[in-house]
Design a protein around this motif. Structure first.
Motif, mmCIF file in Angstrom:
data_model
loop_
_atom_site.group_PDB
_atom_site.id
_atom_site.type_symbol
_atom_site.label_atom_id
_atom_site.label_comp_id
_atom_site.label_asym_id
_atom_site.label_seq_id
_atom_site.Cartn_x
_atom_site.Cartn_y
_atom_site.Cartn_z
ATOM 1 N N GLU A 141 -3.788 0.266 -2.302
ATOM 2 C CA GLU A 141 -2.399 -1.014 -2.725
ATOM 3 C C GLU A 141 -2.370 -0.676 -3.985
ATOM 4 N N VAL A 142 -1.004 -0.413 -4.212
ATOM 5 C CA VAL A 142 -0.497 -0.079 -5.225
ATOM 6 C C VAL A 142 0.017 -2.118 -6.222
ATOM 7 N N ILE A 143 0.448 -3.007 -4.933
ATOM 8 C CA ILE A 143 1.717 -4.238 -5.470
ATOM 9 C C ILE A 143 0.025 -4.738 -5.086
ATOM 10 N N SER A 194 12.661 -0.209 -15.910
ATOM 11 C CA SER A 194 12.820 -0.272 -17.442
ATOM 12 C C SER A 194 10.985 -0.305 -18.395
ATOM 13 N N HIS A 195 11.030 0.616 -18.587
ATOM 14 C CA HIS A 195 9.818 1.142 -19.651
ATOM 15 C C HIS A 195 10.393 0.757 -21.179
ATOM 16 N N VAL A 196 11.312 0.585 -21.106
ATOM 17 C CA VAL A 196 11.916 0.568 -22.451
ATOM 18 C C VAL A 196 11.873 -0.608 -22.730
ATOM 19 N N ASP A 221 16.619 1.610 -10.339
ATOM 20 C CA ASP A 221 15.433 1.732 -11.469
ATOM 21 C C ASP A 221 16.119 2.806 -12.539
ATOM 22 N N GLU A 222 15.673 2.562 -13.230
ATOM 23 C CA GLU A 222 15.879 2.606 -14.313
ATOM 24 C C GLU A 222 16.657 3.311 -14.351
ATOM 25 N N PRO A 223 18.750 2.641 -14.693
ATOM 26 C CA PRO A 223 19.867 3.685 -14.390
ATOM 27 C C PRO A 223 20.119 3.636 -15.612
ATOM 28 N N GLY A 231 7.453 -2.369 -17.558
ATOM 29 C CA GLY A 231 5.920 -2.136 -17.138
ATOM 30 C C GLY A 231 5.676 -0.339 -17.717
ATOM 31 N N PRO A 232 5.122 -0.194 -17.696
ATOM 32 C CA PRO A 232 4.502 1.299 -18.317
ATOM 33 C C PRO A 232 4.147 2.165 -17.019
ATOM 34 N N SER A 233 4.583 3.569 -17.366
ATOM 35 C CA SER A 233 4.580 4.233 -16.438
ATOM 36 C C SER A 233 3.276 4.212 -15.445
ATOM 37 N N GLY A 234 4.005 4.067 -13.868
ATOM 38 C CA GLY A 234 2.926 3.644 -12.676
ATOM 39 C C GLY A 234 2.172 2.231 -12.431
ATOM 40 N N SER A 235 3.286 1.319 -13.371
ATOM 41 C CA SER A 235 2.797 0.347 -13.229
ATOM 42 C C SER A 235 3.082 -0.645 -12.085
ATOM 43 N N GLY A 236 4.238 -0.027 -10.892
ATOM 44 C CA GLY A 236 4.672 -0.036 -10.104
ATOM 45 C C GLY A 236 6.386 -0.298 -9.482
ATOM 46 N N LYS A 237 6.523 -0.760 -10.739
ATOM 47 C CA LYS A 237 8.272 -0.703 -10.669
ATOM 48 C C LYS A 237 8.626 -0.231 -9.219
ATOM 49 N N THR A 238 8.943 1.158 -9.662
ATOM 50 C CA THR A 238 9.516 1.778 -8.963
ATOM 51 C C THR A 238 9.015 1.640 -6.734
ATOM 52 N N THR A 239 7.900 0.971 -6.677
ATOM 53 C CA THR A 239 6.728 0.653 -4.978
ATOM 54 C C THR A 239 7.878 -1.019 -5.305
ATOM 55 N N LEU A 240 7.806 -1.423 -6.155
ATOM 56 C CA LEU A 240 8.353 -2.982 -5.907
ATOM 57 C C LEU A 240 9.934 -3.007 -5.603
ATOM 58 N N ARG A 262 1.013 -1.336 -0.263
ATOM 59 C CA ARG A 262 -0.165 -0.002 0.164
ATOM 60 C C ARG A 262 1.048 1.309 0.197
ATOM 61 N N ARG A 263 0.079 2.615 -0.462
ATOM 62 C CA ARG A 263 1.443 3.620 -0.659
ATOM 63 C C ARG A 263 0.444 4.357 -0.099
ATOM 64 N N GLY A 264 1.201 5.993 0.422
ATOM 65 C CA GLY A 264 0.351 6.615 0.841
ATOM 66 C C GLY A 264 -0.114 6.182 2.486
ATOM 67 N N THR A 265 0.793 5.228 2.482
ATOM 68 C CA THR A 265 -0.034 4.852 4.028
ATOM 69 C C THR A 265 1.412 4.395 4.988
HETATM 70 N N1 LIG Z 1 3.941 8.887 -2.345
HETATM 71 C C1 LIG Z 1 3.056 7.992 -3.242
HETATM 72 N N2 LIG Z 1 1.617 7.951 -2.363
HETATM 73 C C2 LIG Z 1 0.811 7.477 -2.922
HETATM 74 N N3 LIG Z 1 1.043 6.872 -4.013
HETATM 75 C C3 LIG Z 1 2.070 6.730 -4.706
HETATM 76 C C4 LIG Z 1 3.538 7.416 -4.109
HETATM 77 N N4 LIG Z 1 4.357 7.139 -5.100
HETATM 78 C C5 LIG Z 1 3.464 6.337 -6.434
HETATM 79 N N5 LIG Z 1 1.636 6.104 -5.883
HETATM 80 C C6 LIG Z 1 0.984 5.600 -6.888
HETATM 81 O O1 LIG Z 1 1.590 4.021 -6.859
HETATM 82 C C7 LIG Z 1 1.816 3.446 -8.029
HETATM 83 C C8 LIG Z 1 2.657 2.755 -8.308
HETATM 84 O O2 LIG Z 1 3.778 4.023 -8.675
HETATM 85 P P1 LIG Z 1 5.790 4.058 -9.055
HETATM 86 O O3 LIG Z 1 6.191 4.892 -8.685
HETATM 87 O O4 LIG Z 1 5.919 2.427 -8.585
HETATM 88 O O5 LIG Z 1 5.368 3.563 -10.218
HETATM 89 P P2 LIG Z 1 6.312 2.962 -11.823
HETATM 90 O O6 LIG Z 1 5.703 2.224 -12.276
HETATM 91 O O7 LIG Z 1 7.759 2.929 -10.736
HETATM 92 O O8 LIG Z 1 6.598 3.866 -12.328
HETATM 93 P P3 LIG Z 1 7.685 5.051 -13.667
HETATM 94 O O9 LIG Z 1 8.112 4.194 -14.366
HETATM 95 O O10 LIG Z 1 6.502 6.778 -13.980
HETATM 96 O O11 LIG Z 1 8.251 5.710 -12.641
HETATM 97 C C9 LIG Z 1 1.162 4.513 -9.235
HETATM 98 O O12 LIG Z 1 -0.467 4.624 -8.895
HETATM 99 C C10 LIG Z 1 1.431 6.003 -7.886
HETATM 100 O O13 LIG Z 1 0.040 7.217 -8.326
#
Ligand SMILES: Nc1ncnc2c1ncn2[C@@H]1O[C@H](COP(=O)(O)OP(=O)(O)OP(=O)(O)O)[C@@H](O)[C@H]1O
Length: 604
Positions: A47-49, A223-225, A191-193, A66-75, A35-38
């Motif tokens: 929940e983002v993953i 990467s998203h490439v 992360d996207e090196p 995965g595309p932007s916002g898919s959750g790569k950085t979070t993972l 979960r993010r933002g908590t």
């Molecule tokens: N600090 C935060 N608080 C709440 N939600 C967040 C936060 N950071 C990211 N998110 C949400 O988590 C989800 C995944 O974000 P994440 O940064 O992991 O994606 P990503 O695949 O790495 O994107 P990108 O390629 O653009 O970096 C997105 O829906 C984003 O809105």
């Protein structure tokens, strides 16, 4: 590799000093949800993953695609242990992610270049070597050619002595990559090196990553490439926080029956959406955030396209029951309220426990103090503010009261304590905040550096300008400004130093409550002005309303003012003075302790 210096001293999977069993996977995820933002699992945020399960053996280059916002950085943040609210079982080299044992073995480069812009490339790399590799006997990182080889590897030999602020965005990312390579002896999380790297350098970096993997290192690259996906051994294809599929690039092509990975990814998405009974997305691309069809099925394991689960939309791996060994407190001794409830113990059998940590590690503390001092030395404006502001304010005050020396005599000693306190509070809170917002603090939290190493290092570094400032202000006030001091001028100087130390530790603590410079600007007056109004400078305390007097007694600045006033009146060190100074010292130590507690390793 472009050099004959070994840049992977851990030998990937055989790091000196920490035992390891060979069959432990580099990464194992069982039903991982984030979960993010908590700050706490299950409370607020979203929940983002959504339940990922996979296993990665060591010695692979793993593309997290995965595309932007898919959750790569979070993972990736969860893998290195800086992401809060992670549930399920996520293990790196057999340890629960974020375990202190991993901080010597996992290198992390965030998406933005989290390095120090006011240090040179070499100074950055030296600092990260000092904090990441301190105490590893015979570590090749200490060999003379190590940093040169690393600079060659990331293509920054010519920029070695340039300030990072003078580099391009791509060059900064490479400094960040090099810093991660110093820390990662077994696992690298990048992360996207390759963002900002030219094609030639990109190719070279990939070939170096491959070589590191051949030596046994496991490398996660987001990467998203899609042309980068082709260079990986193994792919984790992510969409909308779900593992869409995993396997080798050729398995992805074979399964989707096409020659192009991007097209393959799109086909997987379409089939997954179709199997979930949803409409097909309209010509999506891997880089486009416009792909809107969520995947509601489990991931496809590409390695078994004809297996019983079927090639697409197959069942997710059956989660194994998690062991139930209780989790110890974080190794630095301070339980983190944001930490998720772990589902498993950190130490796999056959793996030696981590070496015990000292509460304060002299080498890492010294390296941090040296680094902060170097940064301060380059920041002339801040130095001028720290050293000159209190004397200038006292001079102004003297001129203001030139017809009334008695008034200057009354408020002068108090302000001699208050001005250093305020200046150091302001400077240290902003310096620490900059560490937070630049991402360097998050990076440091993935290294073996302890919170106390960091804070004591900061405190020691700021003690130098604080003491200089107190000396300057006291000498000016007692000398040319003619403050009538009947007590000991040297004791007055000591009390002024204590006051500036109090400002430093309060600043380090308070910075935890601001996330941006704007928030810092809001709370600095909120913390300081009430203390100034109630400390007895404007109105003697015995004339205040009882409630205000009680409030005043709760504020540390009051004791600074009382002790300074008494020291200027008499040479006698009585119980009252000792108590006032004791309270100032206790408040300084308490603020440092609170700063350590609020320095979180994990963030929402
Ligand atoms: N600090 C935060 N608080 C709440 N939600 C967040 C936060 N950071 C990211 N998110 C949400 O988590 C989800 C995944 O974000 P994440 O940064 O992991 O994606 P990503 O695949 O790495 O994107 P990108 O390629 O653009 O970096 C997105 O829906 C984003 O809105």
């Amino acid at each position: 590799m472009h050099t004959d210096v070994n840049l992977s001293p851990g030998g990937g999977g055989a790091h000196a000093g920490i035992g390891m069993v060979s069959d432990v996977p580099a990464l194992q995820a069982i039903d991982v949800r984030i979960r993010r933002g908590t700050r706490r699992r299950g409370r607020g945020g979203h929940e983002v993953i959504h339940g990922m399960s996979f296993t990665i053996p060591s010695g692979r280059v793993v593309g997290v695609i995965g595309p932007s916002g898919s959750g790569k950085t979070t993972l990736l943040r969860a893998i290195v242990g800086v992401q809060s609210a992670v549930s399920g079982d996520l293990r790196v080299l057999g340890y629960t992610s974020g375990d202190a044992c991993l901080r010597r073995r996992v290198g992390y480069a965030t998406q933005s270049a989290s390095v120090y812009g006011d240090l040179t490339v070499l100074e950055n790399l030296r600092y990260f070597t000092e904090i990441m590799r301190a105490g590893i006997p015979g570590d090749p990182a200490w060999s003379p050619g190590y940093l040169d080889a690393l600079l060659t590897q990331v293509g920054l030999t010519e920029q070695a002595n340039l300030l990072v602020n003078q580099l391009s965005g791509g060059q900064r990312s490479r400094v960040s990559l090099a810093a991660a390579m110093i820390g990662g002896t077994d696992v690298l999380v990048l992360d996207e090196p390759t963002v900002g790297a030219d094609p030639l350098l990109r190719r070279r970096l990939w070939s170096d990553l491959r070589e590191l993997a051949r030596d046994g290192m496991t490398i996660f690259v987001s990467s998203h490439v899609m042309d980068e996906a082709a260079r990986c051994d193994h792919l984790l294809l992510i969409y909308s926080g779900r593992l869409l599929a995993q396997g080798t690039p050729s398995e992805l092509l074979a399964t989707t029956d096409c020659n192009d990975l991007e097209e393959g990814f799109v086909r997987l998405l379409e089939r997954s959406a179709a199997s979930a009974g949803q409409a097909s997305p309209t010509a999506p691309t891997t880089a486009a955030p416009t792909m809107t069809v969520p995947t509601t099925t489990g991931p496809t394991t590409l390695a078994s396209p004809a297996g019983p689960a079927g090639p697409l939309g197959g069942s997710p791996p059956v989660p194994q029951p998690a062991p139930t060994v209780p989790q110890p407190a974080p190794s630095d001794g301070v339980p983190d309220a944001a930490a998720p409830t772990p589902t498993a113990g950190p130490h796999p059998s056959g793996v030696a426990p981590c070496p015990a940590r000292r509460p304060v590690d002299a080498r890492r503390t010294g390296a941090t103090a040296g680094r902060v001092l170097r940064q301060l030395g380059r920041d002339r404006r801040t130095l001028a503010l720290v050293l000159l502001l209190p004397p200038v304010l006292l001079l102004t005050l003297r001129l203001l009261f030139h017809h009334s020396p008695a008034t200057f005599g009354r408020v002068g000693p108090a302000l001699l304590g208050i001005f250093p306190l305020m200046t150091m509070f302001f400077v240290t809170s902003v310096a620490m905040l900059r560490e937070r917002t630049s991402g360097t603090l998050e990076r440091l939290m993935t290294t073996p550096v302890g919170r106390s190493d960091l804070l004591v290092g900061y405190g020691l570094a700021f003690a130098v300008p604080a003491a200089t400032q107190a000396a300057l202000a006291t000498a000016l006030t007692v000398g040319p400004l003619g403050l009538d001091v009947r007590g000991s001028a040297s004791m007055l100087f000591v009390a002024a130093i204590l006051s500036s130390f109090l400002g430093t530790s309060l600043g380090l603590w308070m910075s935890a409550f601001a996330r941006t410079e704007f928030e810092a600007v809001q709370f600095i007056p909120a913390v300081l002005i009430p203390q100034f109004m109630l400390c007895g400078v404007l109105v003697p305390r015995h004339t205040m309303l009882p409630t205000l007097d009680t409030l005043s007694a709760l504020m540390p600045m009051t004791y600074v003012v009382d002790s300074m006033a008494q020291l200027s009146r008499s040479r006698a060190v009585d119980g009252r003075l000792a108590l006032d100074l004791g309270i100032v010292i206790c408040c300084t130590l308490a603020a440092l302790g609170l700063a350590a507690v609020t320095l979180r390793r994990q963030h929402p």
